[in-house]
Design an enzyme around this catalytic site. Structure first.
Site, PDB file in Angstrom:
ATOM      1  N   LYS A   1       0.850  -1.195   0.000  1.00 22.39           N
ATOM      2  CA  LYS A   1       0.000   0.000   0.000  1.00 22.39           C
ATOM      3  C   LYS A   1       0.888   1.248   0.000  1.00 22.39           C
ATOM      4  CE  LYS A   1      -0.154  -0.547   4.977  1.00 22.39           C
ATOM      5  NZ  LYS A   1      -0.968  -0.798   6.154  1.00 22.39           N
TER       6      LYS A   1
ATOM      7  N   ARG B   1     -10.643  -0.664  14.842  1.00 24.31           N
ATOM      8  CA  ARG B   1     -10.519   0.123  13.629  1.00 24.31           C
ATOM      9  C   ARG B   1     -11.287  -0.541  12.498  1.00 24.31           C
ATOM     10  NH1 ARG B   1      -4.708   0.894  10.670  1.00 24.31           N
ATOM     11  NH2 ARG B   1      -4.947  -1.357  10.489  1.00 24.31           N
TER      12      ARG B   1
ATOM     13  N   TYR C   1      13.456  31.270   2.513  1.00 29.77           N
ATOM     14  CA  TYR C   1      12.211  31.927   2.930  1.00 29.77           C
ATOM     15  C   TYR C   1      12.325  32.469   4.341  1.00 29.77           C
ATOM     16  CZ  TYR C   1       9.553  30.121  -1.030  1.00 29.77           C
ATOM     17  OH  TYR C   1       9.074  29.866  -2.266  1.00 29.77           O
TER      18      TYR C   1
ATOM     19  N   MET D   1       9.450  24.056  -1.177  1.00 26.05           N
ATOM     20  CA  MET D   1       8.613  23.017  -1.776  1.00 26.05           C
ATOM     21  C   MET D   1       9.433  22.105  -2.686  1.00 26.05           C
ATOM     22  SD  MET D   1       5.198  23.357  -4.105  1.00 26.05           S
ATOM     23  CE  MET D   1       3.968  23.705  -2.887  1.00 26.05           C
TER      24      MET D   1
HETATM   25  C1  LIG Z   1      -0.108  -1.573   6.839  1.00 25.34           C
HETATM   26  C2  LIG Z   1      -0.615  -2.799   7.385  1.00 25.34           C
HETATM   27  C3  LIG Z   1       0.247  -3.881   7.587  1.00 25.34           C
HETATM   28  C4  LIG Z   1       1.729  -3.804   7.395  1.00 25.34           C
HETATM   29  O1  LIG Z   1       2.304  -3.259   8.558  1.00 25.34           O
HETATM   30  P1  LIG Z   1       3.876  -3.150   8.808  1.00 25.34           P
HETATM   31  O2  LIG Z   1       3.967  -2.743  10.222  1.00 25.34           O
HETATM   32  O3  LIG Z   1       4.394  -2.133   7.882  1.00 25.34           O
HETATM   33  O4  LIG Z   1       4.467  -4.473   8.559  1.00 25.34           O
HETATM   34  C5  LIG Z   1      -0.315  -5.064   8.038  1.00 25.34           C
HETATM   35  N1  LIG Z   1      -1.641  -5.176   8.272  1.00 25.34           N
HETATM   36  C6  LIG Z   1      -2.495  -4.133   8.113  1.00 25.34           C
HETATM   37  C7  LIG Z   1      -3.934  -4.332   8.372  1.00 25.34           C
HETATM   38  C8  LIG Z   1      -2.011  -2.917   7.672  1.00 25.34           C
HETATM   39  O5  LIG Z   1      -2.852  -1.908   7.529  1.00 25.34           O
END
Ligand SMILES: *Cc1c(COP(=O)(O)O)cnc(C)c1O
Length: 756
Positions: free
Chosen positions: A411, A505, A638, A687
């Site tokens: 992700k 969550r 800046y 930036m």
């Molecule tokens: C992001 C995520 C992971 C990976 O976590 P790491 O600590 O980076 O290994 C695993 N499970 C869920 C549900 C996540 O959102």
């Protein structure tokens, strides 16, 4: 609690099975009692190979049957073919010396290669290939029960050609049929008639609850007794043409397997070593037999080392086990050598077209007219190290129990590394499950031809449910109401159900059992997996550990209840990176590793541990665009945030906060590396640009490469140092690295020409 490796007994029994195979080929009791020898080598030891097939069934074939992609199958076939090829080469000289290949025709060579093996123990490899292919094909057309039924029929046909051949002899037409058949393969103990039943039984035995050990042990004892009776009876009648297959061998193998699964787990994680050792023992013991015989002849110890069959067996076993445990020790340097050779070839450009898809066509220094793409490494870029990624995969995998697979978290553009590059590399080395945060991430992976399961961990709006099906993506059930919506969409969808064990969550609360069970009954949903998330598994504090233990227990309790309700338990996963590192060996089907896979600790406390085992995949670099003077009393950047106290040289870097460089590093809180030395950030980070003080680095000139994360000369800035300076974790730092950064593969530094 399931904190120990639950497959520990399977791994241990592999060693026993390997030593039983050695017994078959050395007849330890041969010199003492023909009955004893028959019992040991033709009855007891006959459980070894079926056991190996069952393990392959549970861990390899099940995966293939579950998984729509052919990647698992191809990966497995490649591995076995390589092993088989290596074994053929190893035993070629012996075979030639023994005259095995004399007068060989094309057909007899094929018979040998495809069924019998080129040496007496090597039939196992073609049997694995043919057996796995057969079962895989069956799995495309039928359910497990059907597969077992077909395999049982095949086994029965095999049985008649093996220890029940006496029956066939009584029926001449049948005998003729078998004689014709034996021209194609010498025995029915092969990949077609022998392996499939045990492969499918392995899948079957892996299901169901892990209880009832006493019942299984009693049934094992009873069926083994019956098998012994069966074998001696067949021997009395002289029905046996060969003695690998018995009717009772099937229940014996099944009850043995269930018993091993039910035995209480043991601490420690020696699985991989035992697995490798047993394979090497299997492969090498015939060579060791030759060595022992040779040594005995040379040293005139025949009466001790050969004629005393028990001592002969012990010598062969000890040496084989020594080789089995010793060889993996040499594998590391060999691997390293291979990686280096591969690196040299790549740098020489031999494989570049194949391997560097991510690099834009226009390379630095390459003047193509008209120039259509920008120069690589021209402004600010991320360098990615594929060897590091592979090494991290290997290390993390070594912590997981057998059968558990990595499901890398790719992700947020693979934590800034580039999701397509990362997933492509992972696909290439056999990883075929991924998790992403959202639909668009899943779709872009599919558009880049990423194979395997892709799980979306977050919310997908109901309007887009059809896209889940179109792109073959798996959706998380984030709560009960959402499950109803998914089911109500009227499209067959693949889902993993989230279980909330305390993070609150995502997922259905673990105590809402009726809701959870109801989701399993919903139409249209293929319940492929069930997971939870451990929200404090990175902390060593006792209260965090006990919270995590409770989460783990609550999760497995849900799995147990499913089991009790007769619902076949989907694939389980609960660990992220720290979940795996701090709670290795948990019984699970996947580990959702993110940050550790990228070789980076989340926070500074773990730096030492990480640097011992995991290698950072990413470096962040930028160009020096200009070097200029700043005279005493002048301000730069800046808000006139920096004023020179003396005359100084400053360099302008083409990277800024829009690229993900945290603005907190402004005004001397951060530094970069130039020619191996530190150049502090002065003024506010802009930036798109950053100013650094290079008064102490006179070599600096426009076109130089500044290192923001990574190694320069003898110095290094790690992602975790940078993150700690900004009061955050590396996960945030890396995932914010911007779109605008170019992502390129690491190549030898000398290949990058200087830019002027
Ligand atoms: C992001 C995520 C992971 C990976 O976590 P790491 O600590 O980076 O290994 C695993 N499970 C869920 C549900 C996540 O959102």
């Amino acid at each position: 609690m399931h904190t120990s490796n639950n497959y520990g007994w399977l791994d241990r029994f592999r060693l026993v099975a390997a030593l039983l195979v050695v017994a078959i080929h050395t007849s330890p009791l041969g010199a003492f009692s023909p009955e004893g020898d028959f019992f040991l080598t033709r009855v007891l030891a006959r459980i070894a190979v079926p056991f190996f097939f069952m393990v392959t069934g549970q861990f390899t074939v099940k995966k293939m049957a579950d998984n729509p992609s052919r990647l698992c199958l191809l990966h497995y076939l490649r591995k076995i073919l390589l092993l088989y090829a290596a074994a053929i080469l190893l035993y070629l000289p012996v075979g030639i010396y023994a005259g095995h290949y004399q007068g060989m025709t094309f057909l007899s060579a094929m018979k040998m290669l495809l069924f019998d093996g080129t040496f007496y123990h090597l039939w196992y490899f073609p049997a694995c290939i043919l057996g796995v292919l057969t079962v895989y094909l069956m799995s495309r057309f039928m359910k497990l029960r059907g597969m077992i039924a077909v395999s049982a029929v095949l086994y029965f046909i095999g049985l008649l050609g093996d220890s029940y051949f006496g029956l066939v002899r009584k029926l001449p037409p049948l005998e003729t049929a078998y004689e014709v058949f034996f021209r194609i393969c010498s025995y029915t103990r092969n990949g077609l008639f022998f392996a499939p039943l045990f492969l499918t039984l392995g899948i079957w035995c892996s299901k169901g609850s892990r209880r009832g050990g006493i019942v299984y042990i009693s049934m094992l004892a009873l069926s083994f007794l019956l098998m012994t009776g069966e074998a001696f009876l067949l021997r009395c009648f002289s029905w046996q043409r060969h003695d690998s297959m018995y009717l009772m061998l099937v229940p014996v193998a099944a009850f043995l397997y269930r018993t091993l699964l039910c035995l209480p787990g043991l601490p420690g994680n020696t699985g991989k070593r035992l697995r490798n050792a047993s394979l090497w023992i299997y492969l090498l013991h015939p060579a060791i037999i030759i060595v022992v015989r040779g040594v005995a002849k040379i040293m005139h110890l025949e009466s001790l080392l050969i004629n005393n069959s028990l001592i002969h067996y012990i010598a062969v076993s000890v040496l084989s086990a020594g080789a089995g445990f010793g060889i993996p020790f040499f594998a590391v340097p060999i691997r390293r050598f291979w990686d280096q050779a591969w690196g040299i070839c790549r740098r020489a450009g031999i494989f570049r077209r194949l391997t560097e898809k991510t690099e834009p066509a226009g390379k630095l220094g390459e003047i193509s007219s008209p120039q259509s793409t920008y120069t690589s490494r021209g402004r600010a870029w991320i360098e990615l190290d594929r060897t590091a990624l592979a090494q991290n995969v290997e290390y993390l995998s070594s912590l997981m129990p057998e059968g558990c697979r990595l499901m890398p978290a790719v992700k947020a553009n693979a934590y800034g590394h580039g999701a397509v590059w990362t997933a492509t590399e992972l696909n290439r080395i056999g990883v075929d499950a991924f998790c992403v945060a959202c639909l668009s991430e899943g779709i872009s992976l599919r558009k880049a031809n990423i194979r395997g399961e892709i799980l979306i961990l977050g919310y997908t709006p109901p309007e887009d449910f059809a896209l889940l099906a179109r792109y073959g993506l798996t959706q998380t059930v984030i709560d009960y109401e959402y499950a109803e919506r998914l089911a109500g969409a009227g499209i067959p969808l693949h889902v993993h159900i989230g279980i909330d064990t305390g993070m609150h969550r995502i997922g259905i609360r673990c105590e809402e059992i009726t809701d959870i069970l109801a989701v399993f009954e919903m139409p249209n949903l293929s319940m492929d997996g069930m997971f939870t998330h451990l929200c404090t598994c990175d902390s060593p504090l006792p209260e965090s550990r006990s919270f995590t233990d409770n989460q783990i227990q609550a999760f497995y309790r849900v799995a147990e209840i499913l089991d009790e309700q007769g619902i076949s338990c989907p694939r389980l996963h609960l660990q992220s990176s720290y979940g795996l590192l701090n709670y290795p060996g948990l019984d699970a089907d996947y580990v959702r590793a993110g940050i550790a896979l990228y070789g980076v600790p989340s926070s500074a406390e773990d730096e030492a541990f990480f640097s011992d085992h995991l290698v950072p995949v990413l470096s962040l670099k930028a160009r020096v665009t200009s070097v200029r003077m700043l005279f005493s009393g002048e301000s730069a950047g800046y808000g006139l945030a920096f004023t020179a106290e003396k005359n100084m040289r400053i360099a302008v870097l083409s990277i800024g906060y829009a690229d993900g460089l945290p603005r907190e590093l402004s005004c001397g809180k951060g530094y970069v590396l130039l020619h191996g030395s530190k150049a502090p950030v002065i003024g506010k980070i802009c930036m798109d640009q950053t100013l650094v003080d290079v008064s102490g680095i006179p070599k600096t000139s426009a076109g130089d490469t500044a290192v923001l994360i990574g190694i320069s000369g003898e110095s290094e800035i790690t992602a975790v140092q940078l993150a700690s300076r900004c009061g955050t974790i590396t996960n945030e730092l890396l995932s914010r690295l911007g779109e605008r950064l170019e992502r390129v593969e690491k190549i030898a530094p000398t290949v990058i020409p200087e830019w002027h």
